[in-house]
Design a protein around this motif. Structure first.
Motif, mmCIF file in Angstrom:
data_model
loop_
_atom_site.group_PDB
_atom_site.id
_atom_site.type_symbol
_atom_site.label_atom_id
_atom_site.label_comp_id
_atom_site.label_asym_id
_atom_site.label_seq_id
_atom_site.Cartn_x
_atom_site.Cartn_y
_atom_site.Cartn_z
ATOM 1 N N VAL A 144 -20.321 110.738 18.520
ATOM 2 C CA VAL A 144 -20.775 109.366 18.770
ATOM 3 C C VAL A 144 -19.614 108.463 19.186
ATOM 4 O O VAL A 144 -18.566 108.442 18.533
ATOM 5 N N GLU A 145 -19.822 107.692 20.246
ATOM 6 C CA GLU A 145 -18.832 106.708 20.689
ATOM 7 C C GLU A 145 -19.343 105.305 20.327
ATOM 8 O O GLU A 145 -19.888 104.580 21.157
ATOM 9 N N TYR A 146 -19.161 104.942 19.071
ATOM 10 C CA TYR A 146 -19.590 103.625 18.602
ATOM 11 C C TYR A 146 -18.689 102.537 19.198
ATOM 12 O O TYR A 146 -17.561 102.781 19.618
ATOM 13 N N ARG A 147 -19.187 101.301 19.231
ATOM 14 C CA ARG A 147 -18.429 100.198 19.808
ATOM 15 C C ARG A 147 -17.311 99.763 18.858
ATOM 16 O O ARG A 147 -17.437 99.879 17.638
ATOM 17 N N LEU A 148 -16.234 99.252 19.444
ATOM 18 C CA LEU A 148 -14.992 99.017 18.711
ATOM 19 C C LEU A 148 -14.682 97.537 18.532
ATOM 20 O O LEU A 148 -15.112 96.684 19.317
ATOM 21 N N LEU A 149 -13.881 97.281 17.492
ATOM 22 C CA LEU A 149 -13.241 95.975 17.334
ATOM 23 C C LEU A 149 -12.198 95.791 18.434
ATOM 24 O O LEU A 149 -11.634 96.777 18.909
ATOM 25 N N PRO A 150 -11.844 94.568 18.803
ATOM 26 C CA PRO A 150 -12.452 93.290 18.392
ATOM 27 C C PRO A 150 -13.618 92.868 19.273
ATOM 28 O O PRO A 150 -14.270 91.867 18.988
ATOM 29 N N GLU A 151 -13.853 93.645 20.352
ATOM 30 C CA GLU A 151 -14.926 93.267 21.266
ATOM 31 C C GLU A 151 -16.280 93.236 20.554
ATOM 32 O O GLU A 151 -17.159 92.442 20.910
ATOM 33 N N HIS A 152 -16.435 94.095 19.562
ATOM 34 C CA HIS A 152 -17.701 94.190 18.826
ATOM 35 C C HIS A 152 -17.388 94.142 17.334
ATOM 36 O O HIS A 152 -17.053 95.164 16.726
ATOM 37 N N PRO A 153 -17.458 92.962 16.726
ATOM 38 C CA PRO A 153 -17.049 92.793 15.328
ATOM 39 C C PRO A 153 -17.810 93.711 14.373
ATOM 40 O O PRO A 153 -18.982 94.041 14.602
ATOM 41 N N TRP A 154 -17.112 94.117 13.307
ATOM 42 C CA TRP A 154 -17.749 94.899 12.258
ATOM 43 C C TRP A 154 -18.876 94.055 11.662
ATOM 44 O O TRP A 154 -18.716 92.841 11.537
ATOM 45 N N VAL B 290 -23.642 115.198 12.960
ATOM 46 C CA VAL B 290 -23.284 113.991 13.704
ATOM 47 C C VAL B 290 -21.853 113.627 13.347
ATOM 48 O O VAL B 290 -21.516 113.484 12.165
ATOM 49 N N TRP B 291 -20.993 113.491 14.375
ATOM 50 C CA TRP B 291 -19.554 113.278 14.162
ATOM 51 C C TRP B 291 -19.139 111.868 14.576
ATOM 52 O O TRP B 291 -19.500 111.380 15.656
ATOM 53 N N LEU B 292 -18.326 111.214 13.698
ATOM 54 C CA LEU B 292 -17.816 109.866 13.933
ATOM 55 C C LEU B 292 -16.289 109.910 13.918
ATOM 56 O O LEU B 292 -15.680 110.266 12.902
ATOM 57 N N HIS B 293 -15.669 109.543 15.038
ATOM 58 C CA HIS B 293 -14.226 109.704 15.208
ATOM 59 C C HIS B 293 -13.423 108.689 14.398
ATOM 60 O O HIS B 293 -13.941 107.666 13.928
ATOM 61 N N SER B 294 -12.130 108.955 14.270
ATOM 62 C CA SER B 294 -11.207 108.058 13.576
ATOM 63 C C SER B 294 -10.679 106.999 14.538
ATOM 64 O O SER B 294 -11.046 106.965 15.712
ATOM 65 N N GLY B 295 -9.791 106.120 14.045
ATOM 66 C CA GLY B 295 -9.169 105.125 14.908
ATOM 67 C C GLY B 295 -9.164 103.706 14.375
ATOM 68 O O GLY B 295 -8.931 102.763 15.128
ATOM 69 N N GLY B 296 -9.410 103.530 13.072
ATOM 70 C CA GLY B 296 -9.326 102.199 12.491
ATOM 71 C C GLY B 296 -10.331 101.208 13.036
ATOM 72 O O GLY B 296 -10.049 100.007 13.095
ATOM 73 N N ALA C 229 -19.437 107.146 7.921
ATOM 74 C CA ALA C 229 -20.332 108.245 7.565
ATOM 75 C C ALA C 229 -20.859 108.095 6.144
ATOM 76 O O ALA C 229 -22.056 108.303 5.882
ATOM 77 N N VAL C 230 -19.973 107.756 5.220
ATOM 78 C CA VAL C 230 -20.405 107.643 3.824
ATOM 79 C C VAL C 230 -21.327 106.440 3.645
ATOM 80 O O VAL C 230 -22.288 106.483 2.861
ATOM 81 N N ALA C 231 -21.080 105.358 4.391
ATOM 82 C CA ALA C 231 -21.983 104.212 4.326
ATOM 83 C C ALA C 231 -23.367 104.569 4.849
ATOM 84 O O ALA C 231 -24.387 104.100 4.328
ATOM 85 N N ILE C 232 -23.405 105.413 5.860
ATOM 86 C CA ILE C 232 -24.684 105.827 6.438
ATOM 87 C C ILE C 232 -25.516 106.616 5.431
ATOM 88 O O ILE C 232 -26.727 106.368 5.275
ATOM 89 N N VAL C 233 -24.906 107.585 4.737
ATOM 90 C CA VAL C 233 -25.704 108.395 3.817
ATOM 91 C C VAL C 233 -26.193 107.568 2.640
ATOM 92 O O VAL C 233 -27.279 107.837 2.093
ATOM 93 N N HIS C 234 -25.427 106.543 2.248
ATOM 94 C CA HIS C 234 -25.904 105.662 1.185
ATOM 95 C C HIS C 234 -27.064 104.788 1.684
ATOM 96 O O HIS C 234 -28.054 104.594 0.977
#
Length: 338
Positions: free
Chosen positions: A130-140, A97-103, A181-186
């Protein structure tokens, strides 16, 4: 950790090509301007590089591509499956499962698409991009929660992804995607869902692992790259501090500053760091903390190049090495599962 300072010496090939660019605009009110800058200076050169190599890409008969909708809290996200083809219709492959960069506020599944197709075919591995939702429209932590849901969805739908989790189940990402990714495995360690669907490894490219405001005193002697590389090209200390503040994440939240989390039971790690990256020493420290818990690790370094350099200069020698190292690192994870 002063022994790592030599890794900051600029790579001659990178230095000869580098052209100063406008400062990163860190203002959510001008998010479109930020995204345009990221596309211009990072994604555009990367896409052009792969477009010019389309004749060299694997034949489309060697893989299948299908976009899927993954349910998440409050809606759905897109995820793209790239699956090797095989003569045997019953053949299965490991899953990544791949998660792209982009701050957390830039990027999409198209930016790494061509590259992931080559990885899929060369390694014989099924990939969910995976195309996860982005800031600021979707806050962390929307990006984290979306990605976690996508990893679970992938595990539940291994059959339609042509995957067998028993052959390998890797979560991987770059930069902010690596932080996720690292948060997910934890997080997965204490989730009963993953008892029978174990994540077998994680692969991190240039990860952000600690909010700069959360550096504990006992680790400051080991986290020197933030100062050594504070004026690095492209992504410097100021940019990292600004991006972290824009997330509004608590500096000590272990989902964000994963170095602060306990590390028992984490699956094997493959790590890539860049010598001129302010985040360099966070990666080295994370590897050390895992080794202290008897977790298998493997790491590679590209010296003298900054954070995410492989996007803006994908054809220089260190970028070719960065790509090759990742593929070899994934092979290593598959040979050394949890």
């Amino acid at each position: 950790m002063s022994q790592y300072q030599h890794l900051s010496n600029p790579d001659p090939e990178f230095s000869a090509r580098w052209q100063p660019r406008p400062p990163l605009v860190l203002n959510l009110a001008e998010i479109n301007k930020m995204r345009q800058g990221f596309k211009m200076f990072a994604i555009a050169p990367y896409l052009k590089y792969w477009e010019e190599r389309l004749p060299q890409l694997p034949a489309e008969s060697l893989y299948k591509v299908q976009d899927h909708e993954v349910p998440v809290e409050g809606g759905a996200i897109r995820a793209r499956a790239v699956v090797p083809t095989a003569e045997d219709d019953q053949a299965t492959f490991p899953l990544l499962v791949w998660l792209h960069s982009g701050g957390w506020m830039n990027g999409d599944i198209d930016m790494d698409d061509a590259w992931l197709r080559t990885v899929c075919v060369e390694l014989g591995i099924s990939i969910l991009n995976v195309e996860y939702r982005l800031l600021p429209e979707h806050p962390w932590p929307a990006a984290l929660d979306d990605s976690y849901a996508a990893v679970k969805w992938a595990a539940d739908h291994a059959d339609i992804l042509g995957a067998s989790l028993a052959k390998g189940f890797i979560v991987a990402g770059a930069s902010s995607g690596a932080n996720t990714a690292v948060a997910i495995v934890h997080r997965a360690r204490s989730d009963p869902f993953f008892e029978a669907k174990k994540i077998t490894g994680h692969a991190l490219q240039i990860p952000m692992l600690m909010h700069p405001d959360a550096y504990p005193d006992q680790w400051k002697p080991e986290l020197l790259s933030m100062e050594q590389n504070k004026d690095a090209p492209a992504v410097n200390k100021s940019a990292i501090e600004g991006l972290c503040k824009l997330t509004q994440a608590s500096p000590t939240d272990p989902r964000f500053s994963v170095l602060l989390a306990p590390h028992e039971g984490v699956p094997p790690l493959y790590l890539q760091v860049c010598g001129l990256d302010p985040l360099r020493d966070e990666g080295f420290l994370y590897e050390k903390l895992l080794q202290e818990k008897n977790t298998k690790t493997k790491s590679d370094v590209c010296s003298g190049v900054p954070h995410n350099f492989q996007l803006s200069m994908p054809d220089i020698g260190q970028a070719v090495k960065f790509d090759r190292d990742f593929r070899d690192g994934v092979k290593w994870l598959l040979a050394n599962p949890a």
